[in-house]
Design an enzyme around this catalytic site. Structure first.
Site, PDB file in Angstrom:
ATOM      1  N   ASP A 168     -78.449 -34.206 -38.858  1.00  0.00           N
ATOM      2  CA  ASP A 168     -77.961 -35.191 -37.682  1.00  0.00           C
ATOM      3  C   ASP A 168     -78.231 -36.329 -38.392  1.00  0.00           C
ATOM      4  O   ASP A 168     -79.370 -36.834 -38.986  1.00  0.00           O
ATOM      5  CB  ASP A 168     -78.504 -34.959 -36.508  1.00  0.00           C
ATOM      6  N   ASP A 175     -70.813 -32.289 -33.750  1.00  0.00           N
ATOM      7  CA  ASP A 175     -71.345 -32.194 -32.748  1.00  0.00           C
ATOM      8  C   ASP A 175     -70.238 -33.168 -31.734  1.00  0.00           C
ATOM      9  O   ASP A 175     -69.852 -32.909 -30.660  1.00  0.00           O
ATOM     10  CB  ASP A 175     -72.694 -32.911 -32.366  1.00  0.00           C
TER      11      ASP A 175
END
Length: 175
Positions: free
Chosen positions: A118, A132
Site C-alpha cells: 500500500d 483497492d
C-alpha cells in the site's frame, strides 16, 4: 462486446496496480513518506497483512480465500453481462481483487499470506493502492446500477424504461 470490456477493465486495473507496486518497492524504503501534493496526498510505503485499515492482520489467509472466491464468482457471471456499466464495474472489481491476490500469493512472508503493498496516503484515512481503488470504484458503480434498477443483462427492474445503460447527457436532459 461486454466480455471484452470486462477483460479490458480487469487487465488494465491489474497492470496499473502491479506496475505501481513494482515502482514503490523498487524506489522507496518501507515506511518512507514522500509528499506528492502536500498536505492532501503522500506516498507512504507500507506492507499490509490485513484488510482495509489493517483489520484482520492475524487471518491473512482468509483474505486470500475471499479474493479467490470473489474472482471466481465474477468470472462465472461474465457470460450474463450485457450492460456496459456492469462490465466496467465487474472488470474493476476483478482486476483489483486479482491485484491484491497476487500480493497475497507471491509476496513475503509466505505463499497465500503475503502482505499487500500500500502506498497512497490521504490525510486521516487508510493507506491504500490502485487495486483497492479499483475495487471501491467498481463497488460504487455496482451500487449506482442497482439503485437505478439496471440488471447485469441490461434490463431494468421495476418496469422502468430504457436500455439498461446509464443515460447519456441528452437523455438526462429529457427526463
Amino acid at each position: 462486446m461486454c466480455r471484452i470490456l470486462v477483460a479490458l477493465c480487469a487487465v488494465g486495473a491489474y497492470i496499473v496496480d502491479q506496475l505501481t507496486k513494482i515502482w514503490v518497492v523498487g524506489t522507496m524504503t518501507e515506511g518512507q513518506i514522500t509528499p506528492v501534493l502536500p498536505p492532501l496526498l503522500n506516498w507512504h510505503f507500507i506492507r499490509n497483512p490485513g484488510a482495509a485499515f489493517s483489520i484482520g492482520t492475524e487471518i491473512t489467509w482468509v483474505f486470500t480465500i475471499v479474493m479467490v472466491l470473489v474472482s471466481v464468482a465474477i468470472l462465472t457471471q461474465v457470460p450474463k453481462i450485457a450492460s456496459t456499466g456492469w462490465a466496467v464495474a465487474l472488470g474493476l472489481v476483478l482486476g483489483g481483487a486479482l491485484g491484491n491476490l497476487t500480493d497475497r500469493l507471491f509476496r513475503e512472508p509466505s505463499f497465500g499470506q503475503g502482505h499487500v503493498v500500500d502506498f497512497i496516503a490521504l490525510p486521516n484515512f487508510a493507506i491504500f493502492n490502485i487495486a483497492d481503488s479499483s475495487v471501491v470504484s467498481g463497488v460504487v458503480l455496482i451500487c449506482l446500477l442497482t439503485l437505478r434498477g439496471i440488471d447485469m443483462d441490461g434490463s431494468r427492474t421495476g418496469g422502468g424504461e430504457g436500455t439498461g445503460e446509464l443515460p447519456g447527457p441528452e437523455e438526462s436532459r429529457e427526463r
